[in-house]
Motif scaffolding. Structure first.
Motif, mmCIF file in Angstrom:
data_model
loop_
_atom_site.group_PDB
_atom_site.id
_atom_site.type_symbol
_atom_site.label_atom_id
_atom_site.label_comp_id
_atom_site.label_asym_id
_atom_site.label_seq_id
_atom_site.Cartn_x
_atom_site.Cartn_y
_atom_site.Cartn_z
ATOM 1 N N ARG A 33 0.737 -1.238 0.083
ATOM 2 C CA ARG A 33 0.049 0.062 -0.090
ATOM 3 C C ARG A 33 0.881 1.385 -0.050
ATOM 4 N NH1 ARG A 33 -4.421 -2.196 4.231
ATOM 5 N NH2 ARG A 33 -5.739 -3.107 2.720
ATOM 6 N N ALA A 34 2.012 1.421 0.861
ATOM 7 C CA ALA A 34 2.720 2.433 0.722
ATOM 8 C C ALA A 34 3.808 2.684 -0.526
ATOM 9 C CB ALA A 34 3.746 2.275 2.003
ATOM 10 N N ALA A 35 3.829 1.550 -1.219
ATOM 11 C CA ALA A 35 4.498 1.883 -2.437
ATOM 12 C C ALA A 35 3.732 2.384 -3.460
ATOM 13 C CB ALA A 35 5.041 0.335 -2.805
ATOM 14 N N LYS A 36 2.429 1.867 -3.392
ATOM 15 C CA LYS A 36 1.202 2.557 -4.358
ATOM 16 C C LYS A 36 1.045 3.638 -4.069
ATOM 17 C CE LYS A 36 -0.686 -2.123 -4.906
ATOM 18 N NZ LYS A 36 -2.088 -3.114 -4.745
ATOM 19 N N VAL A 37 0.924 4.112 -2.710
ATOM 20 C CA VAL A 37 0.481 5.723 -2.341
ATOM 21 C C VAL A 37 1.634 6.645 -3.089
ATOM 22 C CG1 VAL A 37 0.530 7.069 -0.241
ATOM 23 C CG2 VAL A 37 -0.668 5.122 -0.567
ATOM 24 N N VAL A 38 2.788 6.286 -2.793
ATOM 25 C CA VAL A 38 4.141 6.963 -3.191
ATOM 26 C C VAL A 38 4.082 7.180 -4.658
ATOM 27 C CG1 VAL A 38 6.757 7.058 -3.249
ATOM 28 C CG2 VAL A 38 5.682 6.710 -1.010
ATOM 29 N N ALA A 39 4.109 5.765 -5.306
ATOM 30 C CA ALA A 39 4.089 5.982 -6.880
ATOM 31 C C ALA A 39 2.940 6.717 -7.294
ATOM 32 C CB ALA A 39 3.749 4.671 -7.441
ATOM 33 N N LEU A 40 1.800 6.658 -6.940
ATOM 34 C CA LEU A 40 0.461 7.526 -7.385
ATOM 35 C C LEU A 40 0.770 8.924 -7.020
ATOM 36 C CD1 LEU A 40 -2.497 5.217 -6.558
ATOM 37 C CD2 LEU A 40 -1.562 5.838 -8.726
ATOM 38 N N ALA A 41 1.564 9.496 -5.694
ATOM 39 C CA ALA A 41 1.604 10.722 -5.514
ATOM 40 C C ALA A 41 2.943 11.169 -6.443
ATOM 41 C CB ALA A 41 2.345 10.743 -3.925
ATOM 42 N N LEU A 42 3.952 10.470 -6.771
ATOM 43 C CA LEU A 42 4.773 10.906 -7.723
ATOM 44 C C LEU A 42 4.257 11.314 -9.048
ATOM 45 C CD1 LEU A 42 7.946 8.723 -6.747
ATOM 46 C CD2 LEU A 42 7.536 11.164 -6.391
ATOM 47 N N LEU A 43 3.502 10.354 -9.465
ATOM 48 C CA LEU A 43 2.769 10.428 -10.942
ATOM 49 C C LEU A 43 1.819 11.663 -10.694
ATOM 50 C CD1 LEU A 43 2.123 9.423 -13.703
ATOM 51 C CD2 LEU A 43 0.401 7.948 -12.781
ATOM 52 N N GLY A 44 1.055 12.004 -9.651
ATOM 53 C CA GLY A 44 0.180 13.133 -9.517
ATOM 54 C C GLY A 44 1.067 14.315 -9.638
ATOM 55 N N GLY A 45 2.202 14.408 -8.890
ATOM 56 C CA GLY A 45 3.023 15.477 -8.888
ATOM 57 C C GLY A 45 3.669 16.005 -10.357
ATOM 58 N N LEU A 46 3.796 14.903 -11.094
ATOM 59 C CA LEU A 46 4.252 14.922 -12.376
ATOM 60 C C LEU A 46 2.963 15.636 -13.321
ATOM 61 C CD1 LEU A 46 6.629 14.489 -14.496
ATOM 62 C CD2 LEU A 46 5.905 12.268 -14.733
ATOM 63 N N VAL A 47 1.911 14.862 -13.020
ATOM 64 C CA VAL A 47 0.734 15.442 -14.020
ATOM 65 C C VAL A 47 0.576 16.949 -13.480
ATOM 66 C CG1 VAL A 47 -1.782 15.351 -14.130
ATOM 67 C CG2 VAL A 47 -0.331 13.308 -14.032
ATOM 68 N N PHE A 48 0.368 17.144 -12.163
ATOM 69 C CA PHE A 48 0.403 18.800 -11.903
ATOM 70 C C PHE A 48 1.781 19.733 -12.462
ATOM 71 C CE2 PHE A 48 1.540 22.216 -9.077
ATOM 72 C CZ PHE A 48 0.136 22.943 -8.944
ATOM 73 N N VAL A 49 2.882 19.119 -12.437
ATOM 74 C CA VAL A 49 3.887 20.130 -13.009
ATOM 75 C C VAL A 49 3.674 20.201 -14.534
ATOM 76 C CG1 VAL A 49 6.279 20.309 -13.566
ATOM 77 C CG2 VAL A 49 5.466 19.866 -11.220
ATOM 78 N N SER A 50 3.177 19.054 -15.199
ATOM 79 C CA SER A 50 3.081 19.133 -16.528
ATOM 80 C C SER A 50 1.898 20.033 -17.227
ATOM 81 C CB SER A 50 3.313 17.825 -17.188
ATOM 82 O OG SER A 50 2.114 17.021 -16.795
ATOM 83 N N ALA A 51 1.177 19.737 -16.275
ATOM 84 C CA ALA A 51 -0.104 20.778 -16.653
ATOM 85 C C ALA A 51 0.034 22.226 -16.699
ATOM 86 C CB ALA A 51 -1.336 20.126 -15.832
ATOM 87 N N ARG A 52 0.993 22.666 -15.863
ATOM 88 C CA ARG A 52 1.330 23.818 -15.678
ATOM 89 C C ARG A 52 2.278 24.463 -16.791
ATOM 90 N NH1 ARG A 52 0.997 26.381 -9.962
ATOM 91 N NH2 ARG A 52 2.698 27.698 -11.039
ATOM 92 N N ALA A 53 2.977 23.563 -17.539
ATOM 93 C CA ALA A 53 4.131 23.764 -18.429
ATOM 94 C C ALA A 53 3.394 24.587 -19.677
ATOM 95 C CB ALA A 53 4.613 22.455 -19.005
ATOM 96 N N ARG A 54 3.876 25.827 -19.895
ATOM 97 C CA ARG A 54 3.415 26.468 -21.129
ATOM 98 C C ARG A 54 4.240 26.450 -22.502
ATOM 99 N NH1 ARG A 54 -1.016 25.457 -19.174
ATOM 100 N NH2 ARG A 54 -1.977 26.963 -17.427
ATOM 101 N N ASP A 55 5.578 26.454 -22.191
ATOM 102 C CA ASP A 55 6.296 26.340 -23.277
ATOM 103 C C ASP A 55 6.556 24.959 -23.745
ATOM 104 O OD1 ASP A 55 9.272 25.890 -22.365
ATOM 105 O OD2 ASP A 55 8.517 26.638 -20.853
ATOM 106 N N PRO A 56 7.014 25.044 -25.119
ATOM 107 C CA PRO A 56 7.175 23.630 -25.698
ATOM 108 C C PRO A 56 8.264 22.929 -25.197
ATOM 109 C CG PRO A 56 6.980 25.473 -27.551
ATOM 110 C CD PRO A 56 7.031 26.146 -26.123
ATOM 111 N N LEU A 57 9.470 23.340 -24.461
ATOM 112 C CA LEU A 57 10.475 22.564 -23.969
ATOM 113 C C LEU A 57 9.972 21.968 -22.877
ATOM 114 C CD1 LEU A 57 13.262 21.850 -24.158
ATOM 115 C CD2 LEU A 57 14.029 23.877 -22.971
ATOM 116 N N ALA A 58 9.248 22.814 -21.874
ATOM 117 C CA ALA A 58 8.854 22.283 -20.719
ATOM 118 C C ALA A 58 7.654 21.032 -21.086
ATOM 119 C CB ALA A 58 7.958 23.361 -19.871
ATOM 120 N N GLN A 59 7.042 21.397 -22.006
ATOM 121 C CA GLN A 59 6.028 20.358 -22.353
ATOM 122 C C GLN A 59 6.636 19.015 -22.813
ATOM 123 O OE1 GLN A 59 3.648 22.097 -25.034
ATOM 124 N NE2 GLN A 59 2.244 23.145 -23.538
#
Length: 68
Positions: A33-59
């Protein structure tokens, strides 16, 4: 392949060291369970950061991170 190999540096092995499983090939319920929570949190953070990316290089960098 056993989870607790000396060269295994995965999230699952980290939690397997904290909460050992019944044998070398299975995680305990708490570790799984802990491994799944950490993996989902890391993926969620990546989704959050990528959703805020505006320039083509960041995307492109976010797409590369998802690919890895």
């Amino acid at each position: 392949m056993p989870i607790n190999l000396p060269a295994n540096h995965s999230i699952s092995d980290l939690f397997n060291q904290a909460w050992p499983g019944p044998d070398d090939h299975h995680l305990s319920v708490a570790a799984a369970r802990a491994a799944k929570v950490v993996a989902l949190a890391l993926l969620g953070g990546l989704v959050f950061v990528s959703a805020r990316a505006r320039d083509p290089l960041a995307q492109t960098n976010a797409l590369g991170a998802f690919t890895v």
